[in-house]
Design a protein around this motif. Structure first.
Motif, PDB file in Angstrom:
ATOM      1  N   GLN A  99     -11.927  -5.330  -7.262  1.00 47.73           N
ATOM      2  CA  GLN A  99     -13.239  -4.766  -6.968  1.00 47.73           C
ATOM      3  C   GLN A  99     -14.293  -5.322  -7.925  1.00 47.73           C
ATOM      4  O   GLN A  99     -13.973  -5.953  -8.928  1.00 47.73           O
ATOM      5  N   ALA A 100     -15.561  -5.051  -7.597  1.00 48.23           N
ATOM      6  CA  ALA A 100     -16.674  -5.478  -8.464  1.00 48.23           C
ATOM      7  C   ALA A 100     -16.758  -4.543  -9.660  1.00 48.23           C
ATOM      8  O   ALA A 100     -17.666  -3.727  -9.784  1.00 48.23           O
ATOM      9  N   ASP A 101     -15.800  -4.673 -10.547  1.00 52.35           N
ATOM     10  CA  ASP A 101     -15.682  -3.772 -11.691  1.00 52.35           C
ATOM     11  C   ASP A 101     -16.803  -4.030 -12.702  1.00 52.35           C
ATOM     12  O   ASP A 101     -17.222  -5.166 -12.930  1.00 52.35           O
ATOM     13  N   ARG A 102     -17.252  -2.957 -13.321  1.00 53.85           N
ATOM     14  CA  ARG A 102     -18.311  -3.070 -14.327  1.00 53.85           C
ATOM     15  C   ARG A 102     -17.831  -3.782 -15.582  1.00 53.85           C
ATOM     16  O   ARG A 102     -18.648  -4.275 -16.372  1.00 53.85           O
ATOM     17  N   ARG A 103     -16.526  -3.861 -15.807  1.00 54.68           N
ATOM     18  CA  ARG A 103     -15.996  -4.387 -17.055  1.00 54.68           C
ATOM     19  C   ARG A 103     -15.664  -5.870 -16.988  1.00 54.68           C
ATOM     20  O   ARG A 103     -15.163  -6.430 -17.963  1.00 54.68           O
ATOM     21  N   VAL A 104     -15.871  -6.522 -15.837  1.00 59.50           N
ATOM     22  CA  VAL A 104     -15.511  -7.930 -15.684  1.00 59.50           C
ATOM     23  C   VAL A 104     -16.780  -8.743 -15.443  1.00 59.50           C
ATOM     24  O   VAL A 104     -17.800  -8.205 -14.993  1.00 59.50           O
ATOM     25  N   PRO A 105     -16.735 -10.056 -15.739  1.00 60.56           N
ATOM     26  CA  PRO A 105     -17.942 -10.882 -15.526  1.00 60.56           C
ATOM     27  C   PRO A 105     -18.358 -10.996 -14.058  1.00 60.56           C
ATOM     28  O   PRO A 105     -19.545 -11.010 -13.746  1.00 60.56           O
ATOM     29  N   ASN A 106     -17.379 -11.087 -13.135  1.00 61.71           N
ATOM     30  CA  ASN A 106     -17.696 -11.284 -11.716  1.00 61.71           C
ATOM     31  C   ASN A 106     -17.961  -9.925 -11.066  1.00 61.71           C
ATOM     32  O   ASN A 106     -17.043  -9.240 -10.625  1.00 61.71           O
ATOM     33  N   THR A 107     -19.239  -9.524 -11.019  1.00 58.76           N
ATOM     34  CA  THR A 107     -19.621  -8.238 -10.426  1.00 58.76           C
ATOM     35  C   THR A 107     -20.315  -8.421  -9.085  1.00 58.76           C
ATOM     36  O   THR A 107     -21.046  -7.533  -8.629  1.00 58.76           O
ATOM     37  N   ARG A 108     -20.114  -9.554  -8.435  1.00 59.57           N
ATOM     38  CA  ARG A 108     -20.740  -9.776  -7.137  1.00 59.57           C
ATOM     39  C   ARG A 108     -20.121  -8.865  -6.077  1.00 59.57           C
ATOM     40  O   ARG A 108     -18.971  -8.441  -6.190  1.00 59.57           O
ATOM     41  N   LYS A 109     -20.905  -8.588  -5.041  1.00 59.35           N
ATOM     42  CA  LYS A 109     -20.403  -7.751  -3.951  1.00 59.35           C
ATOM     43  C   LYS A 109     -19.262  -8.468  -3.242  1.00 59.35           C
ATOM     44  O   LYS A 109     -19.338  -9.657  -2.936  1.00 59.35           O
ATOM     45  N   ARG A 110     -18.198  -7.723  -2.966  1.00 57.05           N
ATOM     46  CA  ARG A 110     -17.012  -8.303  -2.336  1.00 57.05           C
ATOM     47  C   ARG A 110     -17.151  -8.287  -0.806  1.00 57.05           C
ATOM     48  O   ARG A 110     -17.563  -7.284  -0.222  1.00 57.05           O
ATOM     49  N   LEU A 111     -16.839  -9.413  -0.194  1.00 55.77           N
ATOM     50  CA  LEU A 111     -16.732  -9.517   1.257  1.00 55.77           C
ATOM     51  C   LEU A 111     -15.257  -9.684   1.592  1.00 55.77           C
ATOM     52  O   LEU A 111     -14.665 -10.723   1.319  1.00 55.77           O
ATOM     53  N   HIS A 112     -14.647  -8.639   2.156  1.00 56.09           N
ATOM     54  CA  HIS A 112     -13.207  -8.603   2.394  1.00 56.09           C
ATOM     55  C   HIS A 112     -12.947  -8.937   3.863  1.00 56.09           C
ATOM     56  O   HIS A 112     -13.318  -8.170   4.755  1.00 56.09           O
ATOM     57  N   ILE A 113     -12.336 -10.084   4.113  1.00 51.07           N
ATOM     58  CA  ILE A 113     -12.054 -10.546   5.480  1.00 51.07           C
ATOM     59  C   ILE A 113     -10.555 -10.415   5.732  1.00 51.07           C
ATOM     60  O   ILE A 113      -9.744 -10.961   4.973  1.00 51.07           O
ATOM     61  N   THR A 114     -10.196  -9.687   6.776  1.00 57.94           N
ATOM     62  CA  THR A 114      -8.790  -9.556   7.174  1.00 57.94           C
ATOM     63  C   THR A 114      -8.546 -10.476   8.365  1.00 57.94           C
ATOM     64  O   THR A 114      -8.978 -10.199   9.482  1.00 57.94           O
ATOM     65  N   LEU A 115      -7.868 -11.606   8.104  1.00 55.30           N
ATOM     66  CA  LEU A 115      -7.634 -12.586   9.162  1.00 55.30           C
ATOM     67  C   LEU A 115      -6.504 -12.163  10.089  1.00 55.30           C
ATOM     68  O   LEU A 115      -6.476 -12.552  11.247  1.00 55.30           O
ATOM     69  N   GLU A 116      -5.562 -11.387   9.590  1.00 55.87           N
ATOM     70  CA  GLU A 116      -4.403 -10.984  10.392  1.00 55.87           C
ATOM     71  C   GLU A 116      -4.153  -9.504  10.175  1.00 55.87           C
ATOM     72  O   GLU A 116      -3.811  -9.081   9.070  1.00 55.87           O
ATOM     73  N   LEU A 117      -4.343  -8.716  11.220  1.00 59.25           N
ATOM     74  CA  LEU A 117      -4.106  -7.286  11.107  1.00 59.25           C
ATOM     75  C   LEU A 117      -2.608  -7.030  10.984  1.00 59.25           C
ATOM     76  O   LEU A 117      -1.822  -7.536  11.779  1.00 59.25           O
ATOM     77  N   PRO A 118      -2.179  -6.263  10.010  1.00 58.06           N
ATOM     78  CA  PRO A 118      -0.738  -6.002   9.836  1.00 58.06           C
ATOM     79  C   PRO A 118      -0.233  -5.036  10.895  1.00 58.06           C
ATOM     80  O   PRO A 118      -0.996  -4.350  11.576  1.00 58.06           O
ATOM     81  N   TRP A 119       1.094  -4.962  11.009  1.00 57.08           N
ATOM     82  CA  TRP A 119       1.718  -4.035  11.960  1.00 57.08           C
ATOM     83  C   TRP A 119       1.444  -2.595  11.552  1.00 57.08           C
ATOM     84  O   TRP A 119       1.218  -1.735  12.384  1.00 57.08           O
ATOM     85  N   SER A 120       1.480  -2.345  10.270  1.00 53.83           N
ATOM     86  CA  SER A 120       1.327  -0.980   9.782  1.00 53.83           C
ATOM     87  C   SER A 120      -0.115  -0.735   9.387  1.00 53.83           C
ATOM     88  O   SER A 120      -0.723  -1.529   8.671  1.00 53.83           O
ATOM     89  N   ALA A 121      -0.669   0.398   9.845  1.00 47.71           N
ATOM     90  CA  ALA A 121      -2.025   0.767   9.448  1.00 47.71           C
ATOM     91  C   ALA A 121      -2.085   1.094   7.963  1.00 47.71           C
ATOM     92  O   ALA A 121      -3.077   0.795   7.282  1.00 47.71           O
ATOM     93  N   ASP A 122      -1.018   1.695   7.428  1.00 46.74           N
ATOM     94  CA  ASP A 122      -0.992   1.994   5.998  1.00 46.74           C
ATOM     95  C   ASP A 122      -1.045   0.716   5.167  1.00 46.74           C
ATOM     96  O   ASP A 122      -1.643   0.695   4.087  1.00 46.74           O
ATOM     97  N   GLN A 123      -0.406  -0.344   5.666  1.00 49.65           N
ATOM     98  CA  GLN A 123      -0.458  -1.614   4.954  1.00 49.65           C
ATOM     99  C   GLN A 123      -1.881  -2.173   4.938  1.00 49.65           C
ATOM    100  O   GLN A 123      -2.334  -2.750   3.946  1.00 49.65           O
ATOM    101  N   CYS A 124      -2.597  -2.005   6.040  1.00 44.38           N
ATOM    102  CA  CYS A 124      -3.992  -2.450   6.094  1.00 44.38           C
ATOM    103  C   CYS A 124      -4.846  -1.659   5.113  1.00 44.38           C
ATOM    104  O   CYS A 124      -5.713  -2.224   4.427  1.00 44.38           O
ATOM    105  N   ILE A 125      -4.612  -0.359   5.044  1.00 45.77           N
ATOM    106  CA  ILE A 125      -5.353   0.463   4.078  1.00 45.77           C
ATOM    107  C   ILE A 125      -5.029   0.022   2.653  1.00 45.77           C
ATOM    108  O   ILE A 125      -5.899  -0.028   1.779  1.00 45.77           O
ATOM    109  N   GLN A 126      -3.760  -0.326   2.415  1.00 47.33           N
ATOM    110  CA  GLN A 126      -3.360  -0.799   1.090  1.00 47.33           C
ATOM    111  C   GLN A 126      -4.090  -2.084   0.725  1.00 47.33           C
ATOM    112  O   GLN A 126      -4.567  -2.261  -0.399  1.00 47.33           O
ATOM    113  N   GLN A 127      -4.225  -2.999   1.690  1.00 51.15           N
ATOM    114  CA  GLN A 127      -4.925  -4.253   1.420  1.00 51.15           C
ATOM    115  C   GLN A 127      -6.415  -4.016   1.199  1.00 51.15           C
ATOM    116  O   GLN A 127      -7.025  -4.618   0.315  1.00 51.15           O
TER     117      GLN A 127
END
Length: 828
Positions: free
Chosen positions: A271-299
């Protein structure tokens, strides 16, 4: 030895061994030749060796002849075949191209095989036992060079030169075809290369190596930790810590792209943590939806964690294949549940409504059952023409070929669902149906899924029209929403908590100014791929004047609108998709969504396109008129009571202590009687929960969530809360039910009562009479709540039951009757 050397291509080693045995035999005198052969590794024959006397008499030449015989017997079955197969290295790796085109004739009889130059095995030769090769778990466990030399592979060799040449020819052809294949690159390696290479992309996967291109453009294998140096220690990063080093490079900003797989989808924070140099907004692209919805939530949780400066933006990608909608449906349902748990709103997990992706609902189950019923008997289903919404989804035109194409589709679809294991006799679940779709070819699975979605959308539309669809929390939208003067007012106060039940009256301005319309069109043009409006987008003018305003001006006042193409549906297939357009008007804002053909053509041509310059004055005139009059103009016969086409609509909202008074609110506001086109009355659920952002009397923004009610509902609720008699409903202006009138001079009482006498029939009260079909609603007791929403038939009127009598109703599917008041019954 000379004769033997002519038959053995690998003769150098054998000749050297034979000469050594010959020298030892001459010098040893009486030593047995068999013992010498065993020492040299050439023993093993059962043929008796000559004794020492024979060796002394005949000399070394005789010893050499004996060695040759023993060698032939030793190599007859195994070694000779291996030697014959080992023709030359050049014949396997290269050679002229003309050799591949030679026609090799395979021997077909014993006579041809007997002409082989290899010697026939000797009867006394003992066939060596083939060694059993151990099983190997991976490429790292293969035989070493020394083990391969010692391994006896004679059982796998060919003794016929024709077969050997044929196999060599086949091998060259396969190698040539393999080299001609255009294989796609590894998608992960291709993605890394396109994004700048390993120097710019952090890879967090379970791989140990990857394919990269060197300076000469060749693809070579490279370990992931090659050229990776730890910034803290200055040493080369170990393979076990490569993912941690890649994560650190991304969080430090040295690499701005991170690719994660399932192997690295847990236990890391990106994540764009306050404690790290890279604080840019994250763009999260999921190219392949997993079989499990819980796995997608985990990612997704890798980039959305505590102590972040910006929340991430998620983009979930999927193909246009119908079977892949199964993953989107599962993930959407899980995300909605997550939003409902954490924020109390199914839409809280995302800025958009994910319900359009969720097809595993009760309406989806009904659509699936209807689809399977159609496909289970295609012969019968083909006799009935498909409804218009199915024709549009399948691309069928209403012409002479409709029946043939409809029947062909049903036959193909029935065969397809049977081939993937969808049992039409035992109706399953929507989830199982979407899983099975993956086994069909892409074209057929898209057709079947389009058919399913067309049925689902129609069922949802009808359910919304009948008030049966649960929209959840609905937004009240407008260009401006203000709280009316002298509002809110207190309706009643909860005696326990002291919180009041408040009534808000909202003035919702739906109009669109010409300036705002141009802003919307400019935004749409920028978002289009071409950078400008699509050909069918823009302003349109009606070819006929508005009703009631035909005499204003030379040609009357005509309606205006502008169209904006809606985004393609999430489950649409581009080849058969029909684009729809949002219709925006100056006085009512965004209206219905329709196809271009239905909007412009219809039965007669209705609208024609207009330039923005020509539309400006007319648009602004309609915008101003909508504030003070209805669309019928100043001469409307209903006067100020008519609200058709007015810009400002008044809506009522109940907020505050809703829960303590929920039973009263639900009893009086949940259902409302509406007249159908056939003259019948239906009890329709009209109560819904809404939320709105509005401006209060003090000019500050307020956020309200409550129950939306009508003007009549406000009067009913006031009367119920104050224990006053509620005002009677106004009889709707509908046509009489001609089907229920008596025929041939018969009275209505005999028609409805089924032969009952007039003394048993109570006069018509609120549309209720003996024999009428009704629907139960508004019961507040625990036993009565089970009857709400169920239908039944009135058997008689019991005036003896107090107060004011009861209707005796038999509920469908239940034994016995129930005595109910008229206010709890609605005629169907």
């Amino acid at each position: 030895a000379k004769v033997n050397a002519q038959q053995c291509p690998g003769r150098a080693k054998l000749v050297e061994q034979l000469k050594q045995v010959e020298r030892q035999a001459r010098s040893s005198g009486g030593q047995r030749v068999a013992d010498l052969l065993a020492k040299a590794g050439l023993g093993g024959s059962k043929r008796p060796s000559p004794d020492s006397a024979q060796i002394e008499q005949e000399g070394g030449g005789r010893c050499v002849a004996t060695v040759v015989d023993l060698l032939e017997a030793r190599k007859s079955a195994g070694a000779a075949r291996r030697v014959a197969a080992d023709v030359s290295d050049a014949s396997w790796s290269g050679g002229s191209g003309d050799e591949d085109e030679e026609e090799v004739a395979r021997p077909t009889n014993r006579a041809s095989r007997s002409k082989s130059p290899l010697p026939a095995p000797t009867k006394s030769a003992a066939k060596p036992k083939p060694k059993r090769r151990k099983s190997y778990g991976s490429d790292d466990d293969l035989l070493s060079e020394s083990e391969e030399e010692e391994a006896d592979l004679s059982w796998a060799q060919h003794s016929n030169p024709a077969e050997i040449k044929m196999l060599q020819r086949l091998k060259k052809q396969l190698v040539r075809k393999l080299n001609a294949l255009k294989m796609p690159d590894n998608p992960l390696d291709k993605l890394i290369e396109e994004l700048g290479g390993a120097e710019s992309v952090a890879e967090l996967t379970g791989r140990k190596g990857r394919l990269v291109r060197d300076e000469e453009g060749r693809t070579v294998y490279q370990k992931r930790n090659a050229n990776e140096v730890d910034s803290d220690t200055g040493r080369m990063v170990a393979m076990e810590r490569i993912n941690l080093a890649e994560k650190k490079a991304f969080m430090d900003g040295r690499k701005l792209v991170a690719i994660i797989s399932e192997a690295a989808s847990s236990g890391i924070s990106l994540q764009a943590d306050r404690r790290v140099p890279n604080t840019r907004k994250r763009l999260h692209i999921t190219l392949e939806l997993p079989w499990s919805a819980d796995q997608c939530i985990q990612q997704c949780g890798r980039t959305h964690r505590s102590n972040q400066i910006h929340g991430p933006e998620y983009q979930l990608f999927m193909t246009a294949c119908g079977g892949e909608r199964r993953f989107a449906s599962t993930v959407a349902k899980r995300l909605q549940q997550l939003g409902a748990i954490t924020k109390g709103d199914r839409r809280a997990a995302d800025a958009s409504d994910l319900s359009m992706f969720d097809v595993d609902t009760k309406w989806g189950k009904k659509a699936y059952d209807e689809l399977i019923e159609l496909l289970s008997n295609p012969l019968f289903s083909s006799t009935r023409p498909p409804p218009p919404y199915v024709r549009r989804a399948l691309g069928l035109k209403a012409n002479d070929e409709l029946h043939a194409r409809w029947k062909e589709y049903l036959d193909d679809a029935e065969e397809a669902v049977a081939s993937v294991g969808i049992n039409t006799d035992d109706k399953g679940s929507v989830k199982g149906f979407l899983n099975r779709l993956l086994g069909m070819c892409v074209k057929m699975q898209n057709k079947v899924f389009d058919h399913f979605m067309a049925i689902l959308e129609e069922k949802v539309r009808v359910a919304k029209q009948n008030g049966e669809f649960d929209d959840g929390v609905v937004d009240i939208r407008g260009e401006s929403v203000k709280v009316a003067a002298n509002f809110p007012r207190e309706m009643k106060k909860d005696p326990i908590s002291g919180v009041p039940l408040l009534h808000f009256k909202l003035d919702v301005d739906r109009g669109l100014s010409f300036k705002r319309a141009m802003e919307m069109l400019d935004e749409k043009a920028k978002s289009n791929e071409t950078g400008k409006l699509y050909p069918r987008e823009g302003f349109y003018v009606s070819k006929r004047p508005l009703i009631g305003r035909e005499k204003e001006g030379p040609n009357g006042v005509k309606a205006l609108a502008f169209l904006i193409q809606r985004p393609m549906s999430a489950f649409a297939v581009p080849s058969t998709y029909i684009h729809t357009y949002g219709i925006h008007r100056p006085n009512t804002g965004l209206g219905a969504t329709d196809s271009f053909e239905s909007f412009t053509e219809g039965i007669t041509p209705r609208f024609s396109k207009l330039t923005p310059e020509a539309a400006k004055d007319k648009w602004e005139a309609l915008y101003r008129d909508g504030l003070r009059m209805c669309s019928h103009g100043p001469n409307c016969k209903h006067g100020s009571r008519c609200t058709v086409g007015k810009r400002v609509q008044q809506q009522h909202l109940i907020c505050g202590a809703v829960i303590p008074f929920w039973a009263v609110i639900k009893e009086h506001l949940e259902y409302q009687k509406k007249g159908g086109r056939d003259g019948s009355l239906q009890m329709v659920k009209v109560m819904r929960i809404v939320r709105v952002r509005c401006v209060g009397a003090d000019g500050r923004e307020q956020r309200l969530v409550g129950v939306e009610i009508s003007d009549k509902g406000v009067a009913k609720l006031d009367a119920a809360l104050n224990n006053q008699p509620a005002p009677q409903d106004v009889k709707p202006d509908v046509k009489p039910d001609l089907h229920q009138l008596g025929r041939g001079g018969a009275s209505s009482s005999s028609s409805h009562g089924g032969g009952a006498s007039s003394s048993d029939v109570k006069p018509d009260v609120r549309g209720l009479r003996v024999g009428a079909h009704v629907k139960v609603h508004g019961l507040a007791t625990d036993a009565g709540k089970k009857l709400n929403g169920k239908s039944g038939k009135i058997e008689r009127w019991d005036a003896a039951m107090q107060p004011s009598g009861r209707w005796i109703v038999r509920i469908n599917g239940q034994q016995g009757t129930n005595a109910l008041q008229a206010k709890n019954l609605g005629a169907l």
